[in-house]
Write an enzyme that holds these catalytic residues in place. Structure first.
Site, PDB file in Angstrom:
ATOM      1  CB  THR A   8     -28.266  22.629  18.927  1.00  0.00           C
ATOM      2  OG1 THR A   8     -27.419  22.819  17.796  1.00  0.00           O
ATOM      3  CG2 THR A   8     -27.598  21.687  19.919  1.00  0.00           C
ATOM      4  N   GLY A   9     -30.951  24.014  17.893  1.00  0.00           N
ATOM      5  CA  GLY A   9     -31.587  24.947  16.958  1.00  0.00           C
ATOM      6  C   GLY A   9     -32.620  24.264  16.086  1.00  0.00           C
ATOM      7  CB  ALA A  10     -34.279  21.131  16.516  1.00  0.00           C
ATOM      8  CB  SER A  12     -37.703  27.494  12.937  1.00  0.00           C
ATOM      9  OG  SER A  12     -36.552  28.226  13.336  1.00  0.00           O
ATOM     10  N   GLY A  15     -32.717  22.907  11.183  1.00  0.00           N
ATOM     11  CA  GLY A  15     -32.788  21.964  12.289  1.00  0.00           C
ATOM     12  C   GLY A  15     -34.116  21.237  12.360  1.00  0.00           C
ATOM     13  CE1 TYR A 193     -23.487  32.390  10.305  1.00  0.00           C
ATOM     14  CE2 TYR A 193     -22.549  32.456   8.091  1.00  0.00           C
ATOM     15  CZ  TYR A 193     -23.410  31.888   9.002  1.00  0.00           C
ATOM     16  OH  TYR A 193     -24.197  30.818   8.636  1.00  0.00           O
TER      17      TYR A 193
END
Length: 329
Positions: A8-10, A12, A15, A193
């Site tokens: 996931t989040g790949a 940039s 990832g 966060y």
């Protein structure tokens, strides 16, 4: 059988670099880039094919971990697409509207220990604002942890049948002092966060307690301090470039200053090469670089309570059941 890796989040950052480096190690992998922005995911796919050749298998999957309907839809599509899922990298995350806490920064400059701590973990250095999603949940909590947990539960049968290795992107900023089991979304606090990343640490431990008997293992990583889209929202790119030589020299004291996403992927790639059953589950695996630029993985003990980890799992599982019933109706 060809191994399948979903990240996931790949599109940039870390990832993308995980996908890049895994293909360097094992070109026969099937890589699934699971991203919120399909256009950017297609660009990332083209870049990987240009580097590794047209014979590599790279798929694109739409998923937005801040949108639970998107997560459930993605899970159904993933189950239809793959009969096996060997590795699941839960990497997507946000740290929205991040700015320098100049008061805390200037105060910290008078202590060498605080300077090292600030650049190691970001604690006291950043101010983070949160907001609510359309589902009525806090965005950082949902994007960083809960959306991923919903995906894991929705894929449970596939993960168990595949004996999947789950690898989370946590952070050295994860602090037990910033997490409250009675406020898991961190609605009352000021460190959403950090709270979400510590919750990841706890949840990974609880998943192992629940799922190891089925052959599913979960581990957590920290990519170190890397210049990505998140950090570019804190300082402009030109300023990061200007201070890069200074930060490289600081690796003598703070080796987790990795700077590039390629370096930051070190621990995540290292775990890919290990037997998950043989890797300690109560450690966080951190990407490090020495002053000469040599990459390596460092393990640190997690500060945790087993009962708290299991309680978090039960709370999130209950919350997931609420949303599953809501979307079914």
């Amino acid at each position: 059988m060809q191994k399948v890796v979903l990240i996931t989040g790949a599109n940039s950052g870390v990832g993308f670099s995980v996908a890049d480096r895994l293909l360097e190690i094992e070109p026969s992998l099937t890589i699934c880039l699971a991203c919120r922005n399909l256009a950017r995911a297609q660009v990332a796919r083209s870049e990987l094919i240009a580097k590794h050749g047209s014979k590599c298998t790279i798929d694109v999957q739409s998923v937005d971990t801040s949108d639970l309907k998107s997560v459930y839809k993605a899970a159904e599509e993933i189950k239809q697409r793959y009969k096996c899922l060997n590795y699941l990298y839960l990497n997507a995350g946000i740290m929205p509207v991040s700015t320098i806490n100049w008061k805390g920064f200037l105060k910290g400059l008078f202590s060498v220990r605080r300077v090292i701590e600030m650049f190691s973990t970001g604690e006291g250095l950043l101010s983070v604002e949160d907001h609510s999603t359309d589902d009525g949940l806090k965005a950082i909590f949902t994007t960083n942890i809960f959306g991923h947990f919903v995906l894991v539960l929705a894929l449970k049968d596939l993960l168990v049948n595949s004996k999947t290795h789950i690898i989370w992107t946590s952070s050295s900023n994860a602090r037990r002092s910033h997490f409250n089991i009675n406020d898991v979304q961190h609605e009352q606090g000021s460190e959403p966060y950090s709270s979400s990343k510590y919750a990841i640490d706890l949840l990974s431990l609880a998943i192992n307690n629940e799922w190891n008997s089925h052959g599913v293992y979960s581990h957590i990583t920290c990519p170190g301090l890397s210049i990505t889209n998140i950090t570019n929202s804190i300082l402009p790119k030109w300023l990061w470039r200007a201070i890069t030589p200074v930060m490289c020299s600081m690796r003598l004291f703070v080796p987790r200053i990795t700077l590039s996403p390629y370096n930051s992927a070190e621990a995540l790639v290292w775990l890919f090469q290990q037997d998950p059953a043989a890797v300690a589950q109560d450690r966080k695996y951190i990407s490090h670089c020495n002053v000469l630029g040599k990459r390596y993985t460092h393990a640190e003990m997690i500060d945790f309570d087993v009962d708290e980890a299991n309680e978090l799992y039960e709370k999130l599982a209950g919350l997931e059941q609420v949303f599953r019933n809501r979307f079914k109706s």
